[in-house]
Write an enzyme that holds these catalytic residues in place. Structure first.
Site, PDB file in Angstrom:
ATOM      1  N   HIS A  57      24.055  12.465  79.181  1.00  0.00           N
ATOM      2  CA  HIS A  57      22.990  13.424  78.866  1.00  0.00           C
ATOM      3  C   HIS A  57      22.311  13.057  77.534  1.00  0.00           C
ATOM      4  O   HIS A  57      21.079  12.954  77.463  1.00  0.00           O
ATOM      5  CB  HIS A  57      23.592  14.836  78.788  1.00  0.00           C
ATOM      6  N   GLU A  58      23.123  12.849  76.504  1.00  0.00           N
ATOM      7  CA  GLU A  58      22.537  12.544  75.183  1.00  0.00           C
ATOM      8  C   GLU A  58      21.861  11.180  75.178  1.00  0.00           C
ATOM      9  O   GLU A  58      20.879  10.975  74.456  1.00  0.00           O
ATOM     10  CB  GLU A  58      23.611  12.634  74.092  1.00  0.00           C
ATOM     11  N   HIS A 111      18.323  11.668  76.140  1.00  0.00           N
ATOM     12  CA  HIS A 111      17.501  12.032  74.969  1.00  0.00           C
ATOM     13  C   HIS A 111      17.253  10.814  74.079  1.00  0.00           C
ATOM     14  O   HIS A 111      16.134  10.564  73.620  1.00  0.00           O
ATOM     15  CB  HIS A 111      18.227  13.100  74.136  1.00  0.00           C
ATOM     16  N   GLU A 168      14.210  17.206  77.709  1.00  0.00           N
ATOM     17  CA  GLU A 168      15.303  17.624  78.590  1.00  0.00           C
ATOM     18  C   GLU A 168      15.164  16.988  79.975  1.00  0.00           C
ATOM     19  O   GLU A 168      16.172  16.748  80.646  1.00  0.00           O
ATOM     20  CB  GLU A 168      15.320  19.161  78.675  1.00  0.00           C
TER      21      GLU A 168
END
Lengths: 489, 489
Positions: A254-255, A258, A284
């Site tokens: 997930h990170e 980003h 997101e």
């Protein structure tokens, strides 16, 4: 030097200072000695003071009047500079400083109240934060909608009326899908021993697989996973749970979504106003498509199963179909950040409705806990057992981030759109994912979305990438198809 | 608000920003991704720009005219603020920016030249740095002595004429002592296996023994040992050498001396102009007394021998007298940072003479290598074998730190004075050291020196702590007595 050159030279220094301020935040969450907190507060406040003074420098107004955009890049930079300048000037410096002061203390009070399961201890602070943000929202709205004005900080151009429509479209189909899935047997859970060092090593491998550039970043452990910085210094944090390796692995992916957005912006845009992600929602969309549409796909799960068995030995599951259900487990839970793809947006829409009511004054702060618990029982079908599983679970309101929550759902909707377009462009995607080969998918996202930074406005960024008008349909279609196949609905 | 209050509020923010800028340096040396270097250059330059603008803010001049010192603390703060303001205003902003730009590049060129053993590759850059610092020195001196003006940045109030006298007093007795020691057999070296993790663990234990507060600091590995920050966030770095555990252990104790000075300043002085070490010389007195007079004392060495045998097993030495000689080994060597207590100041005085000649123009940059090699052969009795062991060994000149070197020797002289006073006050010191108990010695230094920060000027700081006028005699007496006993001279 033209007025535009002057403006950009000034903006470039401001961006460099903003990077420094951001890195202070990284330092605080990863390496700062615990006794340094108060001193750090003064250091951060001094940096904020410098940034605020630069952003309200009256010369910016003069340069903006004289500057001319000779191309699309210049026009976008001027748009971003104008937006920040107007925003800064609408908010009195004294109010901005008071918000910074109150929210920096409020976060600690919230954390203590959550640890103590003591909502009452937090309410006076929340009252103050709500009042200050109402005042700021009114200053920003100048007679317009206060919530829209707050939302604009996180998702430029978005309107609450559009969000109402989005949540209205999401809600019935998500509720129906959840009911169908929860009617089926729960998937087999993982079992085994998940050494922390091995979790971290595998998470680093996955970061590399998803294209994270370690030469321009680093991954550290922290209490909460986050991504910090832009351009050539983009740092990620992760965490480990000895019983649940998915926590570390999927947080990291997930990170990395980003981080990729920040690392892959056109090098020419570095330290300029467009040299970063354009909005929280588009940001997101990158983290969610990496984590969900790609890393939770049955194809990729098949490859991951092999890697996990290599690293951890017996994990209690050895067939791909069972493993795919395990990484896509849907179950009752209190916590938004741990929620599955189906229920996540139901958590968000509840916060969105509550924070709108708080900001409009329709809901008194003193009534928040009751309102939360009533709404949770209605939406999720069971009662909140304690405040840390209820209205004290998220940090956002304590630090004044009213208007932020809905961008999570917007990001999910955008991820759904991007995924549909990606699949259309790469019919062989599943074969790649099943080999652990993310290069095609991440190159597509880099080319279509990430490299543009804030060149286009958020919605246009997604529209240009997809070639169609963004809507909730692709996300809902994807979820229904995926979970129907997984759970034999 | 009085003018003094305004001045202090402004200074406090400036100090907070200086802490942020300093922490960027720590980050760069410990955790920064390698691909971030160029971006970091822009970030650091932007921070320097902010600090320079604050330090030359014309309001400071107005406040200084109106401010009145009502006590000793206020007088000291005004002294420090006035000094920094006058200094900043004497140097044209363009020159200051050019020095910052050139020296930031020069460090990389020096490092490459050193790696390549290529003096010629470094000389054009050094020429430019020397010329810029000469220009700055002239701007600062305003007709006075240029070297004194540069020295004042590191050791306020010190004069080259005093340093000449200091080195003149040190030289003959150090040369004689060295000759006597080198006439004796070399001590038995350590042998054994020195696991890196065990070295680091023991160095952390030693840091704690010497009073380092881990709640307000941290220790990390870096290429070079250093100490960074003030007040409640004071970080130390260390390094390891698999063959030589003393490198890690004594580097750490040295840096803990610096760190203690910064950690132990009166809390009320935090983020004020006097809330940090008053000069490089006084700073070095703390690092050197921790490292040498305390940690290389035969009494402490006896305790350390036991700990090292506990940690590493057989280290090839098991009797205290042999071990004390090993930690106090005197031998021929090229490198200042590796030099023993006896020869260290001989290295420094050579650099002092050379840099004075460079700055006055008596020595051309092109002739530096020959001058270095001639002087080294004369002072040390053997020839330099390669530039990395000669005039390219130190980073200082590449980054423009002319005037810094002599403060190392001043620090040693001050450490000698403090040690004499400490011994007089604590006759039982050796018994404490033999137990690994540094609490009495470090409390004495905290009370006498560290807590005052920059309240008094450097020489007064030492004079007040010792109760006598500082001179070279205590250092020389201590060295002669210690090495006579160790080496049976």
């Amino acid at each position: 030097m033209t007025a535009y050159d002057d403006l950009m030279a000034h903006a470039r220094e401001t961006e460099a200072l903003a990077q420094v301020a951001g890195r202070l935040g990284w330092d605080q969450e990863t390496v700062m000695p615990r006794g340094a907190a108060a001193q750090r507060g003064e250091e951060s406040a001094a940096m904020e003071g410098v940034l605020h003074a630069r952003r309200t420098d009256p010369r910016i107004g003069e340069w903006l009047e004289a500057a001319e955009a000779t191309d699309k890049v210049a026009a976008a930079n001027l748009r971003e500079i104008r937006r920040a300048f107007e925003r800064s000037n609408k908010v009195p410096a004294k109010l901005a400083a008071e918000i910074a002061r109150v929210t920096s203390v409020a976060q600690g009070i919230w954390a203590q109240a959550r640890a103590d399961e003591d909502v009452a201890a937090f309410l006076p602070t929340l009252q103050r934060v709500v009042a200050l943000r109402q005042e700021e929202g009114q200053a920003l709205a100048q007679g317009g909608d206060v919530y829209d004005a707050l939302l604009d900080d996180y998702e430029p151009g978005a309107k609450a009326s559009e969000l109402d429509a989005m949540f209205g479209a999401l809600r019935p189909r998500l509720v129906a899908l959840r009911a169908a899935i929860l009617d089926r047997p729960q998937p087999t859970p993982l079992s085994g021993s998940f050494d922390e060092a091995a979790q971290l090593a595998l998470s680093r491998e996955l970061a590399g697989v998803f294209g994270y550039d370690f030469a321009r970043g680093r991954i550290d452990k922290a209490v909460h996973p986050f991504c910090s910085g832009s351009g050539n210094d983009v740092r990620v944090t992760t965490r480990t749970d000895p019983a649940d390796p998915f926590n570390c692995l999927y947080s990291t992916i997930h990170e990395v979504g980003h981080a990729s957005y920040e690392q892959n912006v056109e090098p020419d845009y570095l330290l300029t106003p467009i040299g970063r992600g354009v909005s929280m929602g588009v940001h997101e969309s990158q983290s969610r498509i990496y984590e969900n549409q790609l890393a939770r796909s049955p194809a990729f799960a098949e490859w991951l199963l092999g890697r996990m068995r290599d690293v951890f030995g017996d994990i209690g599951i050895d067939d791909p179909a069972t493993f795919a259900r395990a990484v896509n487990r849907v179950s009752n839970g209190y916590i938004r950040t741990e929620a599955d793809e189906v229920q996540y947006n139901l958590h968000v829409m509840m916060r969105y409705d509550l924070e709108r009511a708080l900001m409009s004054g329709d809901l008194a702060v003193d009534d928040l806990e009751a309102a939360w618990n009533d709404r949770f029982a209605a939406d999720f079908g069971f009662a909140v057992d304690k405040p840390s599983n209820g209205c004290l679970q998220d940090v956002h309101w304590s630090v004044g981030l009213m208007g932020y929550f809905p961008t999570y759902s917007l990001g999910n909707v955008y991820a759904g759109c991007l995924h549909a377009a990606l699949r259309a462009d790469r019919p062989g995607l599943d074969a790649e994912l099943a080999q652990g080969d993310l290069s095609g998918a991440t190159a597509w996202l880099r080319d279509k979305v990430q490299r543009h930074g804030a060149l286009m406005d958020p919605r246009e960024t997604i529209r240009a990438a997809c070639g169609f008008e963004p809507s909730e349909a692709p996300l809902l279609d994807y979820l229904e198809a995926k979970f129907a196949a997984l759970y034999d609905l």
